[in-house]
Write an enzyme that holds these catalytic residues in place. Structure first.
Site, PDB file in Angstrom:
ATOM      1  CG  LEU A 220      -1.981  -1.039   1.371  1.00 42.01           C
ATOM      2  CD1 LEU A 220      -2.716  -0.869   2.699  1.00 42.01           C
ATOM      3  CD2 LEU A 220      -2.955  -0.983   0.207  1.00 42.01           C
ATOM      4  CG  ASP A 221       0.381   4.260  -2.917  1.00 41.22           C
ATOM      5  OD1 ASP A 221       1.166   3.438  -3.420  1.00 41.22           O
ATOM      6  OD2 ASP A 221      -0.527   4.822  -3.548  1.00 41.22           O
ATOM      7  CE  LYS A 222       5.360   8.876   4.723  1.00 41.25           C
ATOM      8  NZ  LYS A 222       6.207  10.077   4.553  1.00 41.25           N
TER       9      LYS A 222
ATOM     10  CB  THR B 280      -2.961   4.066   0.736  1.00 36.50           C
ATOM     11  OG1 THR B 280      -2.953   4.980  -0.365  1.00 36.50           O
ATOM     12  CG2 THR B 280      -4.236   3.227   0.675  1.00 36.50           C
TER      13      THR B 280
ATOM     14  NE  ARG C 239      -2.049   8.549  -4.657  1.00 39.31           N
ATOM     15  CZ  ARG C 239      -0.793   8.714  -4.224  1.00 39.31           C
ATOM     16  NH1 ARG C 239      -0.079   7.652  -3.831  1.00 39.31           N
ATOM     17  NH2 ARG C 239      -0.265   9.906  -4.199  1.00 39.31           N
TER      18      ARG C 239
END
Length: 325
Positions: free
Chosen positions: A138-140, A142, A241
């Site tokens: 997961l993105d930082k 998110t 995104r």
């Protein structure tokens, strides 16, 4: 013992660099790990030692030899974790926003891997190191549900499920604008942005297939915002995104793909709440998969975190009050 994995680069694909192909084929390995394997001659192309920049054109056999695991150099840290499920094969956690998943330049400590190394005392070797197996990321900024594996067998089993697109992944997001229909699908390949290397884009001609299904949960017409649920069929970097920014409906407060859209919010309090969020309003709500040993379906979910829920509650209260007048 060494593990050997073999891949055939299909003729139907566009030409692609070897290192980029391997990054997608072996998502459990970081780019630095792949580079080390190539530098050590553990990656061959048609039985010859390969170079990272070699262009694959079709029909090539790529072989990767993973060495026996050795203790990782990554620091174990006593970082609190919210564990949703755990057994001898895997662990499911609720990742907070702001936590980087894997150590990288500039983020050598305080990551999810640092925390898992301290929490899990029953790891086997994954990718040549005794470390928790990161099968997806997961993105930082998110938040939400993530799974990591403890054994090679569990890692390979789950990695195959991700590759087969059989994992059930549900997200919720607040996005700018009102969607044209109640539900829909975005099917646009995603690759590295041609000029901005920290961004992803749908305009890369070598992009990989990316499919996002969405449905509207609630609309806030006056504020031109929508609350949506998203189901990922694929898992490309920044997929949601990028897809929604491409639709001109960027995720609220997205610092990379949202531009200055917060400034277009007319409600001063809503504008303040969105600015205070400090991250994209995106949360991984649910993750479901087949357990690698029991064969049973395992599903974990996470409530929308307080920072996002505050904005949703504000909108709900605002529109409920308006409808009561």
């Amino acid at each position: 013992m060494e593990q050997v994995q073999r891949f055939i680069f299909d003729y139907s694909r566009s030409p692609e660099r070897l290192d980029c192909f391997l990054a997608a084929a072996l998502p459990e390995l970081s780019r630095s790990q792949l580079k080390r394997l190539i530098d050590e001659g553990r990656v061959t192309l048609n039985n010859a030692v390969a170079k990272p920049g070699t262009k694959l054109k079709g029909g090539e056999e790529v072989t990767v030899s993973l060495p026996e695991p050795v203790p990782t150099e990554t620091l174990s840290q006593a970082i609190p974790l919210t564990v949703l499920y755990e057994d001898s094969q895997l662990i499911v956690i609720d990742k907070p926003a702001g936590m980087v998943v894997h150590p990288a330049p500039g983020h050598s400590q305080g990551t999810l891997v640092n925390a898992l190394l301290h929490h899990c005392q029953d790891l086997s070797g994954i990718g040549g190191e005794l470390r928790p197996g990161i099968v997806h990321r997961l993105d930082k900024d998110t938040s939400g549900v993530m799974v990591a594996t403890k054994t090679d067998a569990a890692h390979q089993h789950l990695a195959q499920q991700f590759k087969d697109h059989s994992i059930n992944r549900r997200y919720v997001a607040l996005v700018h604008g009102l969607l044209p229909t109640d539900k829909g699908t975005v099917d646009k390949p995603i690759g590295r942005h041609p000029t901005q290397r920290k961004k992803m884009s749908t305009s890369n001609r070598n992009g990989r297939q990316a499919v996002t299904h969405w449905r509207v949960l609630q609309t806030y017409e006056e504020d031109r915002l929508s609350l949506v649920e998203l189901r990922l069929e694929t898992g490309r970097t920044h997929q949601i995104r990028v897809h929604f920014a491409d639709m001109q409906h960027p995720v609220l407060a997205d610092p990379v793909y949202g531009g200055n859209r917060i400034k277009t919010l007319k409600d001063p309090e809503l504008r303040r709440l969105a600015a205070d969020l400090g991250r994209q309003a995106l949360h991984a709500r649910l993750l479901g998969f087949i357990h690698p040993v029991s064969g049973e379906y395992l599903e974990s979910s996470s409530a929308v975190p307080a920072d996002m829920q505050t904005i949703i509650d504000y909108l709900e209260n605002k529109y409920s009050a308006a409808s009561a007048v």
